[in-house]
Design an enzyme around this catalytic site. Structure first.
Site, PDB file in Angstrom:
ATOM      1  CG  LEU A   4      -2.134  -0.932   1.162  1.00 16.59           C
ATOM      2  CD1 LEU A   4      -2.963  -1.027   2.643  1.00 16.59           C
ATOM      3  CD2 LEU A   4      -3.229  -0.943   0.102  1.00 16.59           C
ATOM      4  N   GLY A   5       2.062   1.153   0.719  1.00 17.55           N
ATOM      5  CA  GLY A   5       2.952   2.345   0.636  1.00 17.55           C
ATOM      6  C   GLY A   5       4.070   2.176   1.248  1.00 17.55           C
ATOM      7  N   GLY A  29       7.949   4.408   2.723  1.00 14.34           N
ATOM      8  CA  GLY A  29       8.647   5.411   2.846  1.00 14.34           C
ATOM      9  C   GLY A  29       9.641   5.221   3.949  1.00 14.34           C
ATOM     10  N   GLY A  86       9.143   3.138   6.904  1.00 18.60           N
ATOM     11  CA  GLY A  86       9.068   1.744   6.892  1.00 18.60           C
ATOM     12  C   GLY A  86       7.930   1.537   5.566  1.00 18.60           C
ATOM     13  CB  VAL A  90       1.378   0.558   4.999  1.00 19.89           C
ATOM     14  CG1 VAL A  90       0.099   0.073   5.182  1.00 19.89           C
ATOM     15  CG2 VAL A  90       1.961   1.624   5.842  1.00 19.89           C
ATOM     16  CE  LYS A 122       2.905   3.887   9.618  1.00 16.74           C
ATOM     17  NZ  LYS A 122       2.479   5.003  10.152  1.00 16.74           N
ATOM     18  CG  ASP A 144       3.092  14.216   8.875  1.00 14.26           C
ATOM     19  OD1 ASP A 144       3.290  14.932   8.026  1.00 14.26           O
ATOM     20  OD2 ASP A 144       3.513  12.961   8.724  1.00 14.26           O
TER      21      ASP A 144
END
Length: 383
Positions: A34-35, A37, A40, A42, A64, A156
């Site tokens: 899913l992502g 960065g 770490g 996900v 995560k 954020d």
């Protein structure tokens, strides 16, 4: 410190004593990434079997992963427990009561936004539809107000951290609480080149990127660090910039600094124009409107005094932005104050039609999410 913040410290201590070591492949089937960065990664996963009351076998969820080499156990547990214990608002992403460690990572499970994040829905230079934007603002305002009422600040808020539960943005969730702190916490002030950075952070400009510890020679050369108190006003500023990005597919200025021309034009307008309430004047007599829905005398009387990037909005829209984008943190509006500006038009008819045409052309040409010009913390951003 609020009672919620004290409770968070207590539950983190207890969780640290009961964190189990598991192998992800034995309990989950990973569906897709899913992502990824600096924090770490996900992944979307399906739980095979669970004794947890919060999930059922076969439930899709987001796992995560935090590298243990670069993540402290304390920061991992704080993010996990904040999401699990206190994110009870429907527009906050909530952990699912599953946390464990592997030889290389700390991991926890949370609700999955199956329609991606808001970043991928914002069309460059065209944004999203105004009704969709206002739905997102309404939900984020409620989510942030909930966090603030408990004494926490997200710190954020940006498109990448707003997850969609449907394509029409009828249900979105604010997530990623890795930067969240208790209100009043003293942290080193950090200025970075982004419109999401608050004006008050410029006191720390030239102080490096704010990441990690400074060496002793650096400390002597640059002088003592600027420390700041964590306050909810930083979330208000970010919500205002995020809303601008949603409506236009762009940012109001490249960076919030005293040498940025676009930001200086906004400051001049902010300091010389009427207050948001006086400018809006909801009880005034209706003005004669031109064919595009703007007041007939809009160009002659109002446009020269308005910062160019905000002249495209109605008086209601401009009042909304001046509420949240107040350069003075003490006077900045709260997220819940923004709810009073919902329901009316923020974009005149002519501008709305122009943006819709751009969105159609972008979708027809295969255009996707926003362009990558302004670098944010994870390398993604809007122009």
């Amino acid at each position: 410190m609020t009672a919620a913040a004290r409770l968070l410290d207590d539950v983190c201590h207890l969780t640290a004593q009961s964190l189990n070591r598991l192998e992800t492949s034995e309990h989950f089937r990973v569906v897709k990434m899913l992502g990824e960065g600096s924090y770490g990664k996900v992944v979307l996963a399906v739980h095979n079997q669970s004794a947890s009351a919060s999930v059922c076998p076969g439930s899709p969820m987001a796992l995560k992963f935090f590298p243990r080499a670069t993540t402290s156990l304390c920061s991992f547990l704080r993010e996990y427990n904040l999401s699990l214990r206190f994110c009870t608002h429907p527009s906050l992403s909530r952990a699912l009561g599953i946390a464990y460690l592997t030889p290389s990572h700390y991991v926890f499970a949370q609700q999955a936004g199956l329609f991606g994040d808001l970043y991928d829905f914002i069309v460059p230079e065209a944004g999203v539809e105004e009704d969709r934007c206002q739905r997102v603002v309404s939900q984020l305002s409620g989510a942030l107000s909930h966090l603030h009422s408990l004494g926490f600040v997200h710190r954020d808020v940006k498109p990448e951290n707003v997850f969609l539960c449907d394509a029409a943005c009828r249900w979105v969730k604010l997530g990623d609480f890795g930067m969240a702190k208790a209100r009043g916490t003293k942290v080193p002030e950090v200025w970075y080149r982004s419109p999401y950075c608050t004006p008050e952070a410029e006191t720390a400009r030239g102080d490096g990127d704010g990441a990690g510890e400074r060496s002793e020679p650096e400390e002597k050369k640059r002088g003592p660090r600027v420390w700041a108190s964590v306050e909810p006003s930083v979330d208000s500023w970010a919500l205002g910039v995020l809303t601008y990005a949603m409506l236009t597919g762009a940012h109001p200025w490249p960076q919030t600094s005293s040498d940025c021309g676009a930001y200086l034009k906004y400051l001049h307008w902010f300091r010389t124009a009427k207050s948001p309430e006086e400018e809006l004047d909801l009880w005034a007599e209706p003005q004669h409107q031109g064919p595009d829905g703007t007041p007939a005398d809009f160009g002659a009387k109002e446009q020269p005094s308005v910062a160019p990037q905000f002249a495209r909005f109605t008086p209601l829209g401009r009042a909304f932005f001046r509420l949240l984008l107040n350069p003075g943190p003490a006077d900045r509006g709260r997220p819940e104050d923004a709810l009073g500006y919902l329901g009316g038009a923020w974009v005149p008819v002519g501008e709305r039609e122009r943006l819709e045409e751009r969105r159609k052309k972008s979708r027809g040409g295969g255009g996707g999410g926003a362009v990558n010009e302004v670098k944010l913390k994870d390398g993604r951003g809007l122009r």
